[in-house]
Structures are given as structure tokens and as C-alpha cells.
Design a protein around this motif. Structure first.
Motif, short mmCIF file in Angstrom:
data_model
loop_
_atom_site.label_atom_id
_atom_site.label_comp_id
_atom_site.label_asym_id
_atom_site.label_seq_id
_atom_site.Cartn_x
_atom_site.Cartn_y
_atom_site.Cartn_z
N VAL A 137 5.79 4.73 -3.98
CA VAL A 137 5.28 4.81 -2.61
C VAL A 137 6.31 4.18 -1.69
O VAL A 137 6.72 3.04 -1.90
N THR A 138 6.70 4.94 -0.68
CA THR A 138 7.64 4.43 0.32
C THR A 138 7.00 4.55 1.69
O THR A 138 6.59 5.65 2.10
N VAL A 139 6.90 3.42 2.38
CA VAL A 139 6.32 3.39 3.72
C VAL A 139 7.45 3.09 4.69
O VAL A 139 7.99 1.98 4.73
N SER A 140 7.81 4.08 5.46
CA SER A 140 8.95 3.94 6.36
C SER A 140 8.86 4.98 7.47
O SER A 140 8.37 6.08 7.26
N SER A 141 9.38 4.58 8.63
CA SER A 141 9.45 5.53 9.73
C SER A 141 10.80 6.23 9.75
O SER A 141 11.05 7.08 10.60
N SER A 146 -0.08 9.85 -10.13
CA SER A 146 0.45 10.83 -9.20
C SER A 146 0.00 10.46 -7.79
O SER A 146 -0.86 9.59 -7.62
N GLY A 147 0.58 11.14 -6.81
CA GLY A 147 0.15 10.95 -5.43
C GLY A 147 1.07 10.10 -4.57
O GLY A 147 0.83 9.95 -3.38
N GLY A 148 2.11 9.54 -5.17
CA GLY A 148 3.03 8.76 -4.39
C GLY A 148 3.88 9.63 -3.48
O GLY A 148 3.85 10.87 -3.56
N GLY A 149 4.64 8.99 -2.60
CA GLY A 149 5.50 9.73 -1.70
C GLY A 149 5.94 8.88 -0.53
O GLY A 149 5.77 7.67 -0.53
N LEU A 185 -2.31 7.31 1.84
CA LEU A 185 -2.03 8.04 0.61
C LEU A 185 -3.18 7.78 -0.35
O LEU A 185 -3.80 6.71 -0.31
N ARG A 186 -3.41 8.74 -1.24
CA ARG A 186 -4.35 8.51 -2.33
C ARG A 186 -3.62 8.70 -3.65
O ARG A 186 -3.13 9.80 -3.93
N LEU A 187 -3.55 7.64 -4.42
CA LEU A 187 -2.97 7.70 -5.75
C LEU A 187 -4.05 8.05 -6.75
O LEU A 187 -5.20 7.64 -6.63
#
Length: 127
Positions: free
Chosen positions: A123-127, A7-10, A18-20
Motif C-alpha cells: 500500500v502506497t499513500v502518496s499524492s 490482495s487489494g493493495g495499490g 482501500l480494501r485489502l
């Protein structure tokens, strides 16, 4: 066997954190070395980080050294992956995995070392 649930993705902006978490069932968690892998679009999972059963040994992929930290709480049956300074190239599905074998600095990087896997968290890293 150990059953694992991540859990913890986003979605997070570049530079964010983030902390998974990976929660494990069963009484054998503290007997397992644990690992985190990622899978970006493509067939292969890549090693991210690993921690020995007692937490005394850790190993990281070069791409995450200094940014990610793996830890575990054997009393709670949870392993964590703290991810800081996230980059768009960190975007992936992250999986935790468990193995009851002996700790190996090389072996912990290999998918085949691990017998039990979670379903993953995105996990998605995006602006």
C-alpha cells in the motif's frame, strides 16, 4: 495449515480508501483468529488489527482506530481490512496472519502468536 493470499493493495492519494482482502485455503479458516500487520522500511512488523474466529472480538492499533475496520466472511474464507482516511504514514506492505490458538486481546497484537502468514500486499499513500 492455512495458506493466505493478500490482495487489494495499490497507490492511493492521502484521504483515500482501500480494501485489502486475505483469502484463505483450507477448511480450518473459521477456526482461526486472524490479524493484519504492516511492515514499513525496517525489520519489524507492526500490529494493525485482529479479529476472532467468529468475528465477535476485534482489536486495533491506536494509529488506525476510527479509520480501519477488520471483518471476515467465514463462508468465503476471506478476511478484509477496510482502510479509510489513509495517510502517507500508512504506506507499507500489509500482511495477514492466522492462528488457531485462543483469542487474547494482548496476544493478538504479537507476531509470535501467528503460525501462518501471507506474502503481503503493498500500500502506497502518496499524492
Amino acid at each position: 495449515q492455512v495458506q493466505l493470499v493478500e490482495s487489494g493493495g495499490g497507490l492511493v492519494q492521502p484521504g483515500g480508501s482501500l480494501r485489502l482482502s486475505c483469502a484463505a485455503s483450507g477448511r480450518t479458516f473459521s477456526s482461526n483468529n486472524m490479524g493484519w500487520f504492516l511492515q514499513a522500511p525496517g525489520p519489524e512488523r507492526e500490529f494493525v488489527a485482529a479479529i476472532s474466529r467468529g468475528g465477535g472480538f476485534t482489536n486495533y492499533a491506536d494509529s488506525v482506530k476510527g479509520r480501519f475496520t477488520i471483518s471476515r466472511d467465514n463462508a468465503k474464507n476471506i478476511v478484509y481490512l477496510q482502510m479509510n482516511s489513509l495517510k502517507p504514514e500508512d504506506t507499507a506492505v500489509y500482511y495477514c496472519a492466522a492462528t488457531g490458538g485462543s483469542w487474547s486481546g494482548d496476544g493478538c497484537k504479537k507476531q509470535d502468536t501467528y503460525a501462518n502468514w501471507g506474502q503481503g500486499t503493498r500500500v502506497t499513500v502518496s499524492s
